[in-house]
Each structure stands twice: as C-alpha cells, then as structure tokens.
Design an enzyme around this catalytic site. Sequence first.
Site, PDB file in Angstrom:
ATOM      1  N   ASN A 148       0.823  -1.211   0.000  1.00  0.00           N
ATOM      2  CA  ASN A 148       0.000   0.000   0.000  1.00  0.00           C
ATOM      3  C   ASN A 148       0.857   1.262   0.000  1.00  0.00           C
ATOM      4  OD1 ASN A 148      -2.594  -1.120  -0.073  1.00  0.00           O
ATOM      5  ND2 ASN A 148      -2.611  -1.463   2.135  1.00  0.00           N
ATOM      6  N   HIS A 162      -3.170   2.446  -2.400  1.00  0.00           N
ATOM      7  CA  HIS A 162      -4.232   1.546  -1.931  1.00  0.00           C
ATOM      8  C   HIS A 162      -5.008   0.899  -3.074  1.00  0.00           C
ATOM      9  CE1 HIS A 162      -3.952   2.225   2.416  1.00  0.00           C
ATOM     10  NE2 HIS A 162      -3.580   3.455   2.101  1.00  0.00           N
ATOM     11  N   GLU A 200      -5.658  -8.020   5.509  1.00  0.00           N
ATOM     12  CA  GLU A 200      -4.958  -8.915   4.588  1.00  0.00           C
ATOM     13  C   GLU A 200      -4.902 -10.339   5.131  1.00  0.00           C
ATOM     14  OE1 GLU A 200      -1.734  -6.833   7.057  1.00  0.00           O
ATOM     15  OE2 GLU A 200      -3.630  -6.299   6.127  1.00  0.00           O
TER      16      GLU A 200
END
Length: 315
Positions: free
Chosen positions: A193, A198, A228
Amino acid sequence: MDKDDNHNQFTRPLLHAIQEASPDGILVVDRHSQVISYNQRFLEVWQIEQKSRPDDQTAYPHLPEEPLLDSALRKLKDPDAFLQRIQELYDNPELHDHTEIELTDGRTLDRHSTGLFDDQNNYLGRVWFFRDITRQKLNEALLQDLAWRDQLTGVMARGYFLERAEEELQRTQRYGHTPALIMLDVDHFKQVNDRYGHYAGDRVLVMLCRRWLDTLRNNDLLGRIGGEEFTILLPQSDLQTALQTAERVRSITENQSVHSDGIDINCTVSCGVTMLDNNQNDSINDALKRADNALYSAKKLGRNRVEQFRRVTDN
C-alpha cells in the site's frame, strides 16, 4: 324497487370498485369451485390475457375455475405442490394460507387465501390475494449478498465464514469427518500500500483471492477475516492434504505477480494450518486460535512458508 334490490345495486359496484383499487390480484371462488369475481390486477399478476370483458363493468363472468387454474399451472415451477395445497384448503375451509410461489419466468408471487363464511358460519367460498414481490425478493437477496460477501474480494465476509464454518464443524462432528483450517496473511502488505497505493493494494487482494479459489475444491470455504488476513476451511481433509493445499496457495502467491497500472507486484503469503477435532469440545474459535498460532510461527521463521500447529507438551 324493494330494499334488497336497492342494497344490491349499491353493493355490487362498490365491491367492484374496491377490488379494482387493490394493489393485489384478487380471485373469489364459491363453494362449488366456480370463479365469481376477479379484478384486472389478478390478470396482470398472472399475465393472463382476457380476450373480452363483460359490458357490465360491475360484474364478472361466472366462469369455471379450471381455465384460470390451467393457465396458472403452466407458469409454476412446482405445480404439484400448488395443486396439493389448493386441495388441502378446499377440503379445510377454515384454514388460512400465506406462502410464496415461484414462477418459471423468474418472478415470485406472494399468496394469501382465506375462507368466506356468512353470519351463520356457512361456508360460501374462498378468496385469494396475489402480489408480485419479485423486486422485494431481489432486494432481499442483494442485501443478503452484501452481508455475506466481502465487498472488495467477493469471498465470504468474516461473520458469514464463521457461521458456515460452524455448520461444517457440527456436520463433521455428527458424521466423524475431519476438517482442516488454514489461516493466511499476505506478507508485508502495508509496504504494498505504501509503495504502490491503496488501489494497487486492493487489486492485489482481489487477484490473490481469485487465484486461491481456482486451486480450492468446490466445497472448500474461503473467507476474509481482516485487512490482509484470510481463512480457508477444508470440510473433509487430513493433515497432509491441508498442508499440500496451503503449499499450493503459498506457491501460487509467490510465483504469479499481480499486474496493476503497468507494474508487476510480487507478494508472498504465510500460512498456519490446524486440524479440527471431530468431538464436541472443539470449536471454530479454538481452531482459529491454533491456526493463528501456527501462522505466527511461520512469520517468526521468516514468512513465505507453511507451518502446522504443534501442541506444546511438558517434558
């Protein structure tokens, strides 16, 4: 003109107006199975074409029920159940009915029915109400899907995964099967990220889930339980099969980069594996803790690896 005639001249058009103002399709049948009244909405709901209407709009033709019934039966997904319930209601005039009917064109109708009785409790017939609730059912299905599925990846949301996993555990405890649980965590995902943005991070999660699903069996469950973090339930498995499945997932993740905006993003995943005991003392939450423990070991040993849960025993 006597009082009764005057009353009937007022009552019949009033009842007709009430029926036509109803949002429901209405069908009234007498105790001899003769159709004595129906409104335009009834024909529209059932998509029945009427070639002619009576000149007197305050009355309806006195027709046998069979032509309308035959037309309806051709549109039903389950005509046998429909006929069985109709016969049950006719045999038991005091019964009320409320059910949903699925049609072959994909629509769903809501059906209400109740018997009609006079002041002396003599059975006069039965009235049926039909309403097309297809849009309502579609909205309910959409809301249900929103609750069940993770909106980014499309896999099961945490709550639904845990619900399904608990059902599978109860089934295995009944029949003696041995399920396995795999917990996965995308390694250093924050760095993805931070480095690529993102949008790219979301793309990575979506593509990984698609690839993982391709390697799983049809009855295996994949859920997203955190940012995640993901879990896989293998309903019928042994430890060796579970470890092999986790290794395939790990290998696919490592060896296939994710393409986003002209950039190839490489990721790895750590996996923790545990078996569920097919006895009443084990639970999904307990298994998640064990799998998380094994996942922590995989991370501690360098990430991008598969570790199984090992119980600590006293020497």
